[in-house]
Design a protein around this motif. Structure first.
Motif, PDB file in Angstrom:
ATOM      1  N   TYR A   5       0.885  -1.370   0.174  1.00  0.00           N
ATOM      2  CA  TYR A   5       0.054  -0.002  -0.009  1.00  0.00           C
ATOM      3  C   TYR A   5       0.821   1.075  -0.025  1.00  0.00           C
ATOM      4  N   PHE A   6       0.600   2.262  -0.900  1.00  0.00           N
ATOM      5  CA  PHE A   6       1.069   3.239  -0.893  1.00  0.00           C
ATOM      6  C   PHE A   6       0.235   4.680  -0.656  1.00  0.00           C
ATOM      7  N   THR A   7       0.426   5.618  -0.206  1.00  0.00           N
ATOM      8  CA  THR A   7      -0.131   6.803   0.297  1.00  0.00           C
ATOM      9  C   THR A   7       0.259   7.947  -0.167  1.00  0.00           C
ATOM     10  N   ALA A   8      -0.285   8.825  -0.860  1.00  0.00           N
ATOM     11  CA  ALA A   8       0.038  10.113  -1.468  1.00  0.00           C
ATOM     12  C   ALA A   8      -0.989  11.091  -1.074  1.00  0.00           C
ATOM     13  N   LYS A   9      -0.408  12.379  -0.707  1.00  0.00           N
ATOM     14  CA  LYS A   9      -1.337  13.531  -0.308  1.00  0.00           C
ATOM     15  C   LYS A   9      -1.303  14.651  -1.384  1.00  0.00           C
ATOM     16  N   PHE A  10      -2.419  15.147  -1.690  1.00  0.00           N
ATOM     17  CA  PHE A  10      -2.552  16.129  -2.775  1.00  0.00           C
ATOM     18  C   PHE A  10      -3.353  17.488  -1.888  1.00  0.00           C
ATOM     19  N   SER A  11      -3.296  18.444  -2.377  1.00  0.00           N
ATOM     20  CA  SER A  11      -4.036  19.806  -2.099  1.00  0.00           C
ATOM     21  C   SER A  11      -4.675  20.266  -3.214  1.00  0.00           C
ATOM     22  N   VAL A  12      -6.084  20.513  -3.287  1.00  0.00           N
ATOM     23  CA  VAL A  12      -6.776  20.840  -4.238  1.00  0.00           C
ATOM     24  C   VAL A  12      -6.750  22.447  -4.474  1.00  0.00           C
ATOM     25  N   GLY A  13      -6.149  22.744  -5.338  1.00  0.00           N
ATOM     26  CA  GLY A  13      -5.861  24.381  -5.553  1.00  0.00           C
ATOM     27  C   GLY A  13      -6.735  24.885  -6.364  1.00  0.00           C
ATOM     28  N   THR A  14      -6.662  26.116  -6.719  1.00  0.00           N
ATOM     29  CA  THR A  14      -7.568  26.736  -7.807  1.00  0.00           C
ATOM     30  C   THR A  14      -7.528  26.292  -9.151  1.00  0.00           C
ATOM     31  N   ARG A  15      -6.134  25.893  -9.634  1.00  0.00           N
ATOM     32  CA  ARG A  15      -5.947  25.290 -11.026  1.00  0.00           C
ATOM     33  C   ARG A  15      -6.834  24.033 -11.018  1.00  0.00           C
ATOM     34  N   ASP A  16      -7.383  23.264 -10.055  1.00  0.00           N
ATOM     35  CA  ASP A  16      -7.931  21.977 -10.387  1.00  0.00           C
ATOM     36  C   ASP A  16      -9.398  22.255  -9.977  1.00  0.00           C
ATOM     37  N   THR A  17     -10.089  23.351  -9.933  1.00  0.00           N
ATOM     38  CA  THR A  17     -11.160  23.663  -9.367  1.00  0.00           C
ATOM     39  C   THR A  17     -12.070  24.110 -10.881  1.00  0.00           C
ATOM     40  N   ASP A  18     -13.441  23.680 -10.721  1.00  0.00           N
ATOM     41  CA  ASP A  18     -14.242  24.042 -11.822  1.00  0.00           C
ATOM     42  C   ASP A  18     -15.073  25.345 -11.305  1.00  0.00           C
ATOM     43  N   ASN A  19     -16.133  25.787 -12.131  1.00  0.00           N
ATOM     44  CA  ASN A  19     -16.924  27.079 -11.566  1.00  0.00           C
ATOM     45  C   ASN A  19     -17.783  26.883 -10.699  1.00  0.00           C
ATOM     46  N   PHE A  20     -17.801  25.649 -10.187  1.00  0.00           N
ATOM     47  CA  PHE A  20     -18.727  25.391  -8.922  1.00  0.00           C
ATOM     48  C   PHE A  20     -17.972  25.175  -7.832  1.00  0.00           C
ATOM     49  N   GLY A  21     -16.697  25.397  -7.623  1.00  0.00           N
ATOM     50  CA  GLY A  21     -15.740  25.254  -6.630  1.00  0.00           C
ATOM     51  C   GLY A  21     -15.550  23.856  -6.162  1.00  0.00           C
ATOM     52  N   PHE A  22     -15.773  22.804  -7.143  1.00  0.00           N
ATOM     53  CA  PHE A  22     -15.627  21.385  -6.867  1.00  0.00           C
ATOM     54  C   PHE A  22     -14.153  20.913  -7.977  1.00  0.00           C
ATOM     55  N   CYS A  23     -13.632  20.111  -7.333  1.00  0.00           N
ATOM     56  CA  CYS A  23     -12.358  19.462  -8.012  1.00  0.00           C
ATOM     57  C   CYS A  23     -12.828  18.860  -9.170  1.00  0.00           C
ATOM     58  N   ARG A  24     -12.391  19.253 -10.489  1.00  0.00           N
ATOM     59  CA  ARG A  24     -12.718  18.958 -11.803  1.00  0.00           C
ATOM     60  C   ARG A  24     -12.322  17.290 -11.920  1.00  0.00           C
ATOM     61  N   PRO A  25     -13.070  16.531 -12.496  1.00  0.00           N
ATOM     62  CA  PRO A  25     -12.764  15.163 -12.643  1.00  0.00           C
ATOM     63  C   PRO A  25     -11.531  14.823 -13.297  1.00  0.00           C
ATOM     64  N   SER A  26     -11.130  15.687 -14.260  1.00  0.00           N
ATOM     65  CA  SER A  26      -9.773  15.612 -14.460  1.00  0.00           C
ATOM     66  C   SER A  26      -8.587  15.811 -13.535  1.00  0.00           C
ATOM     67  N   SER A  27      -8.852  16.745 -12.848  1.00  0.00           N
ATOM     68  CA  SER A  27      -7.983  16.993 -11.742  1.00  0.00           C
ATOM     69  C   SER A  27      -7.715  15.589 -10.846  1.00  0.00           C
ATOM     70  N   LEU A  28      -8.817  15.048 -10.445  1.00  0.00           N
ATOM     71  CA  LEU A  28      -9.050  13.987  -9.809  1.00  0.00           C
ATOM     72  C   LEU A  28      -8.267  12.739 -10.470  1.00  0.00           C
ATOM     73  N   GLN A  29      -8.367  12.572 -11.692  1.00  0.00           N
ATOM     74  CA  GLN A  29      -7.712  11.576 -12.501  1.00  0.00           C
ATOM     75  C   GLN A  29      -6.284  11.869 -12.350  1.00  0.00           C
ATOM     76  N   SER A  30      -5.744  13.099 -12.540  1.00  0.00           N
ATOM     77  CA  SER A  30      -4.514  13.409 -12.343  1.00  0.00           C
ATOM     78  C   SER A  30      -3.478  12.933 -11.214  1.00  0.00           C
ATOM     79  N   PHE A  31      -4.607  13.085 -10.037  1.00  0.00           N
ATOM     80  CA  PHE A  31      -4.143  12.880  -8.704  1.00  0.00           C
ATOM     81  C   PHE A  31      -3.842  11.492  -8.635  1.00  0.00           C
TER      82      PHE A  31
END
Length: 229
Positions: A5-31
């Motif tokens: 098992y391997f764990t990585a941590k990420f911060s959802v920044g403005t570059r990852d966010t859509d016009n509703f303030g949610f993390c875009r699916p493509s950003s989550l895919q990148s994580f």
């Protein structure tokens, strides 16, 4: 020996966010992609390490992501990933998605190794000759199976593959297809909604300069998007 098992941590920044303030699916895919890359790097099976050793690279064939709630900006994500035993021609990799100590989603993906020049699929046993993947006992989540069209399909704007779509393998990066799908269904109009389930099946790679002809259909809140080149 590889860590199971391997764990990585990420911060959802403005570059990852859509016009509703949610993390875009493509950003989550990148994580998820980055977590998988870091895990393979930790036990000598990264893209570069496999390419140097036996001339192969990783290629994602299918992925299914499920969320119980939207991922808001700003937030911190903890993504734990592992591999299951070999399945047919490739490897199942799974992910657990957490925020603030709560599990809010998971994903199941299917990867193959392919010749780094021709991109023809290579037997997974070739990678096992040089790497101990230390898989968990069995897969935990619903796998990404076949997708069935939702008729009728309506034509959407054609996509022209350009520089910003490409990755180091010189084809459209897997995360970009999440953007293609959301753009095709006009997701920017769906205020208050979020993508709770996303599955993408990759049949052929898309290369620089190609056109991707898009069509889509929907039933209730389930959408189907087809891309053909």
């Amino acid at each position: 020996m590889a860590l199971k098992y391997f764990t990585a941590k990420f911060s959802v920044g403005t570059r990852d966010t859509d016009n509703f303030g949610f993390c875009r699916p493509s950003s989550l895919q990148s994580f998820l992609q980055e977590a998988a890359t870091l895990h393979t790097l930790s036990f000598g099976a990264s893209r570069e390490q496999l390419n140097d050793a036996i001339g192969v690279i990783w290629i994602l064939m299918r992925i299914r992501i499920e969320l119980s709630e939207p991922i808001h900006y700003p937030s911190s994500l903890s993504i734990t990933t592992w591999t299951a035993p070999i399945s047919g021609a490739g490897f199942i990799r799974e992910f657990k998605i957490e925020t603030e100590g709560r599990e809010i989603g998971h994903a199941s993906s299917f990867w193959v190794i392919a010749d780094s020049h021709s991109h023809h699929i290579v037997r997974p046993s070739e990678a096992l000759k040089i790497v101990d993947f230390s898989p968990v006992d069995s897969a935990k989540y619903t796998p990404a199976g076949k997708l069935h069209p939702i008729e009728p399909l309506t034509n959407c704007p054609t996509i022209h593959v350009k520089y910003s779509d490409l990755d180091i393998n010189n084809h459209v990066n897997n995360a970009r297809y999440g953007d293609f799908a959301c753009d095709s269904i006009g997701f920017e109009r769906m205020r208050g909604k979020f993508v709770s389930l996303l599955q993408i099946n990759f049949n052929l790679e898309c290369l620089p300069g190609q056109e991707i002809f898009i069509s889509s259909g929907n039933r209730d809140w389930t959408y189907y998007v087809l891309g053909e080149s």
